[in-house]
Design an enzyme around this catalytic site. Structure first.
Site, PDB file in Angstrom:
ATOM      1  N   ASP A  81      -9.538   3.617  -0.338  1.00  0.00           N
ATOM      2  CA  ASP A  81      -8.487   3.127   0.560  1.00  0.00           C
ATOM      3  C   ASP A  81      -9.073   2.091   1.511  1.00  0.00           C
ATOM      4  O   ASP A  81     -10.025   2.374   2.235  1.00  0.00           O
ATOM      5  CB  ASP A  81      -7.928   4.287   1.398  1.00  0.00           C
ATOM      6  N   LYS A 133      -3.527  -2.918   1.960  1.00  0.00           N
ATOM      7  CA  LYS A 133      -2.288  -2.904   2.759  1.00  0.00           C
ATOM      8  C   LYS A 133      -1.905  -4.284   3.299  1.00  0.00           C
ATOM      9  O   LYS A 133      -2.784  -5.123   3.553  1.00  0.00           O
ATOM     10  CB  LYS A 133      -2.469  -1.936   3.940  1.00  0.00           C
ATOM     11  N   HIS A 146       1.401  -1.756   5.973  1.00  0.00           N
ATOM     12  CA  HIS A 146       0.472  -0.954   6.791  1.00  0.00           C
ATOM     13  C   HIS A 146       1.181  -0.242   7.959  1.00  0.00           C
ATOM     14  O   HIS A 146       0.883   0.906   8.255  1.00  0.00           O
ATOM     15  CB  HIS A 146      -0.647  -1.857   7.320  1.00  0.00           C
TER      16      HIS A 146
END
Ligand code: NAP
Length: 329
Positions: free
Chosen positions: A46, A80, A113
């Site tokens: 991530d 993101k 995000h």
């Protein structure tokens, strides 16, 4: 060791239920950490442009892919759309920049995000006003931005799309107006902020949930201090009930906190740059929590949000800012 459990998205694609978080790690730290994580068996990574480490992560991925140690389809990469480019016309150029930095043709999951939009200076730094508050752009339009996100799937730049830090109402607005349903909502989730209502709602709507800051985000204290925010934050690894349960299983408090999250059917992305702790965080598939232990952990909820973005002073004035908790009620 590998992550043997997956969450299945509403489009049929699968995400490893445990990944590595990468916020607040220098290039050097993250290169070593991603190497160690891939060696340990992590496949889900991530990241986000605001973590300023996509290039470093991309260098490691390229080395592994070029050496034939991994195939692209073995990996699950999440990045993101950052708060300053949360506008429809910025979606495609922004993902293209991330892809160039990550040296990838596509990401597995691309998330909006934050539900709010903030402004930046020409040099890319966040735009703070003279009074220290951040300049917001209140014109955020989730439905329009989501339509631009959907185009990324058609163009093959993302396999799945989703949101992060979205409330029930914000997810519902997208569901009411979308062609492609969000696959995932990435939100803060741990024993002190369980967000049961939001998680149950997302599950019912077949939107998977990823828990960020699953260990309580110790690193946030440094960021808070850098903007003069003094706040007593809890140490989740030092909670008596968590320590007792972990001792009973011969596991660490971190392992118990992570196991509790994945047993709730939620993915977790603990961040560590320490190779031993990275291994430890993945080594959670060989024990089970009893119903009594789960009940004890569920009873710890305090609605205590650790990452409430108050390091962006003034962001609560944005019309799409919805966080309410102990600190900012
Ligand atoms: N979507 C969003 O808005 C959002 C917001 C926040 C975070 N995130 C994502 O979620 C990820 C995780 O959240 P986070 O970084 O806030 O916090 P976290 O994963 O809850 O905690 C990370 C902290 O815990 C320590 N740690 C890790 N494993 C440990 C273990 N086994 N025992 C003891 N300490 C341990 C780490 O130190 P060491 O590195 O020294 O091990 C680090 O200080 C982020 O990195 C990011 O990818 C997303």
């Amino acid at each position: 060791m590998a992550c043997t459990k997956f969450l299945t998205f509403n489009n049929g694609l699968k995400m490893p239920i445990l990944g590595i978080g990468t916020w607040q790690a220098s290039d050097e730290e993250i290169e070593t950490a991603i190497d160690a994580a891939l060696e340990a068996g992590y496949r889900h990574i991530d990241t986000a442009p605001v973590y300023e480490n996509e290039k470093a992560i991309g260098r490691v991925l390229k080395r592994w892919l070029d050496a034939g140690k991994l195939k692209r389809e073995d990996l699950f990469i999440v990045t993101k759309l950052p708060p300053p480019t949360n506008r429809p016309h910025e979606v495609e150029p922004t993902i293209k920049k991330s892809l160039a930095d990550l040296q990838l043709e596509y990401v597995d999951l691309y998330l909006i995000h934050t539900p709010f939009t903030v402004c930046i200076n020409e040099d890319g730094s966040f735009k703070f006003k003279a009074d220290g508050t951040i300049e917001i752009d209140p014109t955020t339009n989730h439905v329009a931005t989501w339509a631009a996100m959907e185009k990324l799937i058609e163009k093959g730049l993302a396999k799945s799309i989703g949101v992060s830090n979205f409330s029930k109402e914000q997810v519902q607005r997208i569901l009411n107006n979308c062609k492609i349903r969000p696959a995932n909502n990435q939100v803060e989730h741990h024993v002190y902020l369980q967000q049961r209502d939001l998680i149950d709602y997302c599950k019912a709507e077949k939107v998977t949930v990823t828990a960020y800051s699953p260990l309580g985000s110790k690193g946030i204290a440094k960021l808070n201090a850098s903007v003069g925010l003094v706040r007593e934050l809890p140490d989740l690894l030092d909670i008596e009930e968590v320590k007792q349960i972990s001792a009973g299983h011969g596991k660490t408090p971190a392992q118990v906190l992570l196991r509790w999250i994945i047993d709730c059917g939620v993915a977790a992305i603990p961040k560590s740059t320490n190779p031993n702790r990275l291994k430890q965080n993945l080594d959670i598939f060989d024990f089970e929590l009893s119903p009594e232990e789960v009940a004890k952990l569920c009873a710890l909820d305090q609605n205590l949000r650790i990452c409430d973005f108050s390091f962006f002073r003034g962001v609560e004035k944005h019309p799409e800012f919805t966080f309410k908790n102990k600190f900012n009620n």
